[in-house]
Design a protein around this motif. Structure first.
Motif, short mmCIF file in Angstrom:
data_model
loop_
_atom_site.label_atom_id
_atom_site.label_comp_id
_atom_site.label_asym_id
_atom_site.label_seq_id
_atom_site.Cartn_x
_atom_site.Cartn_y
_atom_site.Cartn_z
N MET A 26 0.81 -1.22 0.00
CA MET A 26 0.00 0.00 0.00
C MET A 26 0.84 1.27 0.00
O MET A 26 0.32 2.35 -0.20
N GLY A 27 2.12 1.16 0.27
CA GLY A 27 2.92 2.36 0.42
C GLY A 27 2.69 2.97 1.79
O GLY A 27 2.21 2.32 2.71
N GLN A 28 3.02 4.23 1.92
CA GLN A 28 2.90 4.91 3.21
C GLN A 28 1.45 5.23 3.54
O GLN A 28 0.70 5.71 2.70
N VAL A 29 1.06 4.96 4.77
CA VAL A 29 -0.27 5.32 5.27
C VAL A 29 -0.08 6.08 6.57
O VAL A 29 0.47 5.53 7.53
N TYR A 30 -0.52 7.33 6.58
CA TYR A 30 -0.43 8.14 7.80
C TYR A 30 -1.77 8.10 8.52
O TYR A 30 -2.81 8.40 7.94
N ILE A 31 -1.75 7.72 9.79
CA ILE A 31 -2.97 7.69 10.61
C ILE A 31 -3.00 8.93 11.48
O ILE A 31 -2.11 9.15 12.31
N ASP A 32 -4.00 9.77 11.26
CA ASP A 32 -4.22 10.97 12.07
C ASP A 32 -4.98 10.56 13.32
O ASP A 32 -6.14 10.16 13.25
N PHE A 33 -4.35 10.67 14.48
CA PHE A 33 -4.98 10.23 15.72
C PHE A 33 -6.12 11.16 16.17
O PHE A 33 -7.03 10.72 16.86
N ASP A 34 -6.06 12.42 15.80
CA ASP A 34 -7.12 13.34 16.22
C ASP A 34 -8.43 13.04 15.50
O ASP A 34 -9.50 13.06 16.10
N GLN A 35 -8.34 12.78 14.21
CA GLN A 35 -9.55 12.54 13.43
C GLN A 35 -9.85 11.07 13.19
O GLN A 35 -10.92 10.72 12.67
N ILE A 36 -8.93 10.19 13.55
CA ILE A 36 -9.04 8.76 13.26
C ILE A 36 -9.33 8.58 11.77
O ILE A 36 -10.36 8.07 11.34
N GLU A 37 -8.39 9.02 10.96
CA GLU A 37 -8.52 8.89 9.52
C GLU A 37 -7.15 8.76 8.89
O GLU A 37 -6.14 9.15 9.48
N ALA A 38 -7.14 8.20 7.67
CA ALA A 38 -5.89 8.07 6.93
C ALA A 38 -5.70 9.32 6.08
O ALA A 38 -6.66 9.86 5.52
N GLN A 39 -4.47 9.78 5.98
CA GLN A 39 -4.19 10.97 5.19
C GLN A 39 -4.43 10.71 3.71
O GLN A 39 -4.84 11.60 2.97
N ASN A 40 -4.18 9.48 3.29
CA ASN A 40 -4.43 9.08 1.91
C ASN A 40 -5.94 8.98 1.69
O ASN A 40 -6.62 8.20 2.34
#
Length: 221
Positions: free
Chosen positions: A79-93
């Protein structure tokens, strides 16, 4: 540091240098049942057609429970890089989605901590800060108000000073000075509250979907 469960990953903290980790990343379409692992939490990624369990997701959970952690990068092999935003509980991608599930029996709930950012330090509501009086509210008080009005506000006092906590903006405002602080809502690691108010470590079973789609805030002052 090497653990099974992630590709290269790093954590991002408020006002701090990034911490880097080297991890192996695994996924499974099976729920490898959180209860079977002695946990009440499971993190998953959506790959366009199905939700995939994240192996060794206790690493994500450990850091997510720290109020100073902003997010975490993981590198799934395909999948490549996946950034998890802890504040919103969402992936940046935008093509990816992430969610956090909890598995708790009836009568138990997660032990939630509410924190405000005092200069460079995240302090829990109800704790005693340097030169400060004890807050009139605790994390439990704030959580009860949040459950009742997740998009509303909550007014409280510390000594003779009144504050307004905005659950939508996730900010705390001093009513006199108008100074704002960032606020965060985070669970306490592997801790639940039973009906009698007793805190205990969960190793349980029944399924409950955490309201991961709701904003969890951005900090406070």
């Amino acid at each position: 540091m090497s653990l099974r469960g992630f590709g290269n990953s790093y954590l991002e903290y408020e006002e701090e240098e990034e911490e880097e980790e080297e991890e192996n990343y695994e996924q499974s379409t099976s729920s490898q049942s959180a209860s079977a692992r002695g946990s009440h939490v499971e993190w998953q990624l959506y790959e366009g057609e199905r939700w995939l369990s994240i192996g060794n997701d206790h690493v994500i959970e450990t850091h997510y429970c720290q109020p100073g952690a902003k997010g975490m990068n993981i590198f799934p092999s395909h999948m490549g890089q996946v950034y998890i935003d802890f504040d919103q509980i969402e992936a940046q991608n935008a093509a990816m989605r992430v969610r956090r599930l909890t598995f708790l029996p009836q009568g138990q709930s997660e032990d939630i901590g509410w924190y405000f950012k005092d200069n460079m330090i995240w302090r829990e509501y109800g704790s005693l800060g340097p030169g400060q009086g004890l807050s009139s509210v605790s994390s439990g008080d704030v959580e009860r108000q949040y459950i009742l009005r997740p998009q509303g506000t909550f007014h409280f006092t510390v000594g003779s000073t009144s504050y307004t906590l905005d659950f939508t903006a996730m900010t705390q405002t001093n009513s006199a000075t108008r100074v704002q602080r960032n606020v965060r809502r985070r669970p306490k690691f592997n801790s639940v509250v039973s009906g009698n108010g007793r805190y205990e470590v969960s190793s349980t079973a029944l399924f409950h979907l955490d309201p991961w789609s709701l904003p969890l805030g951005k900090g406070l002052r």
